[in-house]
Design a protein around this motif. Sequence first.
Motif, PDB file in Angstrom:
ATOM      1  N   TYR A  24       0.905  -1.148  -0.035  1.00 33.16           N
ATOM      2  CA  TYR A  24      -0.037   0.005   0.017  1.00 33.16           C
ATOM      3  C   TYR A  24       0.978   1.344  -0.027  1.00 33.16           C
ATOM      4  CZ  TYR A  24      -4.242   2.851   0.901  1.00 33.16           C
ATOM      5  OH  TYR A  24      -5.115   3.900   0.762  1.00 33.16           O
ATOM      6  N   TYR A  25       0.875   1.962  -1.009  1.00 33.64           N
ATOM      7  CA  TYR A  25       1.613   3.018  -1.188  1.00 33.64           C
ATOM      8  C   TYR A  25       0.931   4.355  -0.613  1.00 33.64           C
ATOM      9  CZ  TYR A  25       5.101   6.366  -3.617  1.00 33.64           C
ATOM     10  OH  TYR A  25       5.885   7.162  -3.585  1.00 33.64           O
ATOM     11  N   GLU A  26       1.616   5.276   0.057  1.00 32.51           N
ATOM     12  CA  GLU A  26       1.184   6.709   0.568  1.00 32.51           C
ATOM     13  C   GLU A  26       2.100   7.593   0.004  1.00 32.51           C
ATOM     14  OE1 GLU A  26       0.632   5.666   4.731  1.00 32.51           O
ATOM     15  OE2 GLU A  26      -1.517   5.266   4.244  1.00 32.51           O
ATOM     16  N   ASN A  27       2.745   7.614  -0.867  1.00 33.75           N
ATOM     17  CA  ASN A  27       3.388   8.839  -1.641  1.00 33.75           C
ATOM     18  C   ASN A  27       4.868   8.993  -1.067  1.00 33.75           C
ATOM     19  OD1 ASN A  27       0.180   9.931  -2.067  1.00 33.75           O
ATOM     20  ND2 ASN A  27       1.403   9.748  -3.727  1.00 33.75           N
ATOM     21  N   THR A  28       4.961   8.079   0.208  1.00 33.00           N
ATOM     22  CA  THR A  28       6.377   8.287   0.783  1.00 33.00           C
ATOM     23  C   THR A  28       7.417   7.015   0.412  1.00 33.00           C
ATOM     24  OG1 THR A  28       5.423   7.342   2.737  1.00 33.00           O
ATOM     25  CG2 THR A  28       5.383   9.703   2.667  1.00 33.00           C
ATOM     26  N   THR A  29       8.504   7.259   0.749  1.00 33.97           N
ATOM     27  CA  THR A  29       9.316   6.244   0.787  1.00 33.97           C
ATOM     28  C   THR A  29       8.877   4.789   1.514  1.00 33.97           C
ATOM     29  OG1 THR A  29      11.226   7.533   0.354  1.00 33.97           O
ATOM     30  CG2 THR A  29      11.693   5.616   1.106  1.00 33.97           C
ATOM     31  N   LEU A  30       8.876   3.805   0.793  1.00 36.18           N
ATOM     32  CA  LEU A  30       8.469   2.413   1.379  1.00 36.18           C
ATOM     33  C   LEU A  30       9.555   1.543   1.072  1.00 36.18           C
ATOM     34  CD1 LEU A  30       6.072   0.960   2.887  1.00 36.18           C
ATOM     35  CD2 LEU A  30       5.144   0.643   0.674  1.00 36.18           C
ATOM     36  N   ASP A  31       9.640   0.624   2.221  1.00 32.87           N
ATOM     37  CA  ASP A  31      10.721  -0.497   2.035  1.00 32.87           C
ATOM     38  C   ASP A  31       9.667  -1.749   2.185  1.00 32.87           C
ATOM     39  OD1 ASP A  31      12.964   0.826   1.974  1.00 32.87           O
ATOM     40  OD2 ASP A  31      12.992   0.919   4.328  1.00 32.87           O
ATOM     41  N   VAL A  32       9.838  -2.740   1.125  1.00 30.49           N
ATOM     42  CA  VAL A  32       9.045  -3.879   0.639  1.00 30.49           C
ATOM     43  C   VAL A  32      10.309  -5.048   0.676  1.00 30.49           C
ATOM     44  CG1 VAL A  32       7.472  -5.198  -0.941  1.00 30.49           C
ATOM     45  CG2 VAL A  32       7.260  -2.645  -0.331  1.00 30.49           C
ATOM     46  N   CYS A  33       9.813  -6.109   1.247  1.00 26.40           N
ATOM     47  CA  CYS A  33      10.597  -7.390   1.107  1.00 26.40           C
ATOM     48  C   CYS A  33       9.634  -8.590   0.822  1.00 26.40           C
ATOM     49  CB  CYS A  33      11.394  -7.788   2.415  1.00 26.40           C
ATOM     50  SG  CYS A  33      12.769  -6.668   2.666  1.00 26.40           S
ATOM     51  N   ASP A  34       9.971  -9.454   0.033  1.00 21.77           N
ATOM     52  CA  ASP A  34       9.358 -10.779  -0.212  1.00 21.77           C
ATOM     53  C   ASP A  34      10.398 -11.915  -0.284  1.00 21.77           C
ATOM     54  OD1 ASP A  34       6.330 -10.599  -0.575  1.00 21.77           O
ATOM     55  OD2 ASP A  34       6.742  -8.797  -1.809  1.00 21.77           O
ATOM     56  N   PHE A  35       9.803 -13.160  -0.080  1.00 19.97           N
ATOM     57  CA  PHE A  35      10.400 -14.339  -0.216  1.00 19.97           C
ATOM     58  C   PHE A  35      10.371 -15.395  -1.090  1.00 19.97           C
ATOM     59  CE2 PHE A  35      10.557 -12.409   3.992  1.00 19.97           C
ATOM     60  CZ  PHE A  35      11.981 -12.344   4.398  1.00 19.97           C
ATOM     61  N   ILE A  36      11.150 -16.014  -1.762  1.00 25.62           N
ATOM     62  CA  ILE A  36      11.036 -17.221  -2.641  1.00 25.62           C
ATOM     63  C   ILE A  36      11.388 -18.592  -1.970  1.00 25.62           C
ATOM     64  CG2 ILE A  36      11.396 -18.066  -4.864  1.00 25.62           C
ATOM     65  CD1 ILE A  36       9.646 -15.662  -5.047  1.00 25.62           C
ATOM     66  N   ASN A  37      10.455 -19.467  -1.853  1.00 30.14           N
ATOM     67  CA  ASN A  37      11.029 -20.545  -1.131  1.00 30.14           C
ATOM     68  C   ASN A  37      11.700 -21.687  -2.045  1.00 30.14           C
ATOM     69  OD1 ASN A  37      10.045 -19.975   1.289  1.00 30.14           O
ATOM     70  ND2 ASN A  37       7.918 -20.557   0.608  1.00 30.14           N
ATOM     71  N   LYS A  38      12.492 -22.530  -1.414  1.00 31.25           N
ATOM     72  CA  LYS A  38      13.233 -23.353  -2.495  1.00 31.25           C
ATOM     73  C   LYS A  38      12.384 -24.485  -2.832  1.00 31.25           C
ATOM     74  CE  LYS A  38      15.094 -25.963   1.504  1.00 31.25           C
ATOM     75  NZ  LYS A  38      16.509 -26.496   2.201  1.00 31.25           N
ATOM     76  N   GLU A  39      12.666 -25.116  -3.990  1.00 27.53           N
ATOM     77  CA  GLU A  39      11.731 -26.067  -4.612  1.00 27.53           C
ATOM     78  C   GLU A  39      12.169 -27.511  -4.456  1.00 27.53           C
ATOM     79  OE1 GLU A  39      11.205 -24.656  -8.586  1.00 27.53           O
ATOM     80  OE2 GLU A  39      10.424 -22.707  -7.889  1.00 27.53           O
ATOM     81  N   GLY A  40      13.403 -27.520  -4.143  1.00 20.34           N
ATOM     82  CA  GLY A  40      13.868 -29.011  -3.798  1.00 20.34           C
ATOM     83  C   GLY A  40      14.472 -29.197  -2.324  1.00 20.34           C
ATOM     84  N   GLU A  41      15.535 -30.230  -2.374  1.00 23.28           N
ATOM     85  CA  GLU A  41      16.224 -30.309  -0.966  1.00 23.28           C
ATOM     86  C   GLU A  41      16.912 -28.948  -0.753  1.00 23.28           C
ATOM     87  OE1 GLU A  41      18.036 -33.915  -0.661  1.00 23.28           O
ATOM     88  OE2 GLU A  41      16.062 -35.276  -0.546  1.00 23.28           O
ATOM     89  N   ASP A  42      17.696 -28.592  -1.599  1.00 24.08           N
ATOM     90  CA  ASP A  42      18.694 -27.486  -1.742  1.00 24.08           C
ATOM     91  C   ASP A  42      18.555 -26.836  -2.961  1.00 24.08           C
ATOM     92  OD1 ASP A  42      20.011 -28.568   0.712  1.00 24.08           O
ATOM     93  OD2 ASP A  42      20.836 -30.070  -0.416  1.00 24.08           O
ATOM     94  N   PHE A  43      19.035 -25.412  -2.835  1.00 28.09           N
ATOM     95  CA  PHE A  43      18.898 -24.790  -3.855  1.00 28.09           C
ATOM     96  C   PHE A  43      20.414 -25.250  -4.972  1.00 28.09           C
ATOM     97  CE2 PHE A  43      16.931 -21.639  -0.928  1.00 28.09           C
ATOM     98  CZ  PHE A  43      15.899 -21.243  -2.030  1.00 28.09           C
ATOM     99  N   VAL A  44      20.374 -24.842  -5.960  1.00 22.19           N
ATOM    100  CA  VAL A  44      21.293 -25.181  -6.962  1.00 22.19           C
ATOM    101  C   VAL A  44      22.232 -24.040  -6.918  1.00 22.19           C
ATOM    102  CG1 VAL A  44      21.866 -25.566  -9.374  1.00 22.19           C
ATOM    103  CG2 VAL A  44      19.490 -26.197  -8.644  1.00 22.19           C
ATOM    104  N   GLU A  45      23.709 -24.707  -6.883  1.00 23.38           N
ATOM    105  CA  GLU A  45      24.608 -23.943  -6.890  1.00 23.38           C
ATOM    106  C   GLU A  45      24.874 -22.977  -8.117  1.00 23.38           C
ATOM    107  OE1 GLU A  45      28.527 -25.810  -6.226  1.00 23.38           O
ATOM    108  OE2 GLU A  45      27.823 -27.068  -4.699  1.00 23.38           O
ATOM    109  N   GLY A  46      25.411 -21.747  -7.995  1.00 20.51           N
ATOM    110  CA  GLY A  46      25.504 -20.908  -9.218  1.00 20.51           C
ATOM    111  C   GLY A  46      24.892 -19.432  -9.110  1.00 20.51           C
ATOM    112  N   LYS A  47      24.826 -19.040 -10.148  1.00 22.96           N
ATOM    113  CA  LYS A  47      24.306 -17.582 -10.235  1.00 22.96           C
ATOM    114  C   LYS A  47      22.788 -17.450 -10.466  1.00 22.96           C
ATOM    115  CE  LYS A  47      27.106 -14.519 -12.375  1.00 22.96           C
ATOM    116  NZ  LYS A  47      27.513 -14.008 -11.209  1.00 22.96           N
ATOM    117  N   TYR A  48      22.151 -16.587  -9.504  1.00 23.36           N
ATOM    118  CA  TYR A  48      20.582 -16.324  -9.731  1.00 23.36           C
ATOM    119  C   TYR A  48      20.308 -14.973 -10.101  1.00 23.36           C
ATOM    120  CZ  TYR A  48      19.924 -20.603  -7.101  1.00 23.36           C
ATOM    121  OH  TYR A  48      19.830 -21.992  -6.658  1.00 23.36           O
ATOM    122  N   SER A  49      19.574 -14.769 -11.032  1.00 25.33           N
ATOM    123  CA  SER A  49      19.175 -13.465 -11.470  1.00 25.33           C
ATOM    124  C   SER A  49      17.869 -12.982 -10.818  1.00 25.33           C
ATOM    125  CB  SER A  49      19.099 -13.412 -12.963  1.00 25.33           C
ATOM    126  OG  SER A  49      20.218 -13.772 -13.647  1.00 25.33           O
TER     127      SER A  49
END
Length: 300
Positions: free
Chosen positions: A256-281
């Motif tokens: 919800y935006y009120e015309n002032t600076t706003l910090d937002v964080c969201d999360f993406i869960n892993k889809e297997g036992e571990d995350f794959v090694e390497g570069k994420y974009s």
Amino acid sequence: MTETKNNNGLKVIAGLLAAALIGTLIYTVSLYNNKKETTQKLNKEKNLVIDDLNNLKSDYDRAISESESANAELVEARNKIATYIDSVKQMKADISSLSRYRRQVQQLTKEREYLLAQNDSLRTSNTMLAMQRDSTKVALQEQSMFADSLIMQNTQLAKVVETGAALGLSKFSAEAVKERNSGKIVSVKNNRRADKLKICYTVGANKITKPGAKQFYIQVTDPQGTIMGERAVAAKEGDETTESVSVTYSKASSFYYENTTLDVCDFINKEGEDFVEGKYSVVVYDQNLKELGSTEFDLR
């Protein structure tokens, strides 16, 4: 003696007869000359009547030729005069007939003056109407051009406002994190230790934007090029100046935006036992599917 008297009587009678004959001849010649002179005068008068009628007809011909559309009354009057001309040419000239046609010429002359004056008035009115029509056409064209100019200005202004009202990111980061038993979240670089991916961004202040619920789209791609998360598609139809676009996103990030600076964080869960090694974009798109920012991070 008697014979002499008879001869004298015959001479007198002969003289009288001769005088009578001469008088008759003189009278006959006089009558012939008078008739010839009268006939010439009548024919001259007849030709004058024909000339007057031809002049009237010429006036109508000229008036009709100058008109854009034929005036029915003028055409009828001209045809009537043409009929009179034929009648006068064929008639035997006499005083009675010529007097009648003379009166008719006078009447036709008055009629011509009335009809031509009426035609001039009508032609003047048509000219004024044509001028008014042209003036109205020019005014409508100018009004149309002005309206088109206003539409163009309003369109340009709307684009300026839309551009000025667009939200932007002042900060943007992405990393792998682990949530401890205490609930504290810490950053990690090891793919086996990571529980989820954390994407944070800061929406800058904007006084033009209408406040309210907003939605950005986060797209995370793993080292193998696979889009993680929901893999849903957001689409936006194009118009005359823009093309239709679509984005496959990992998560819809709402705030919800009120015309002032706003910090937002969201999360993406892993889809297997571990995350794959390497570069994420990671890429963030606004609600119009315009790219706001992108970043990368590595997991080992």
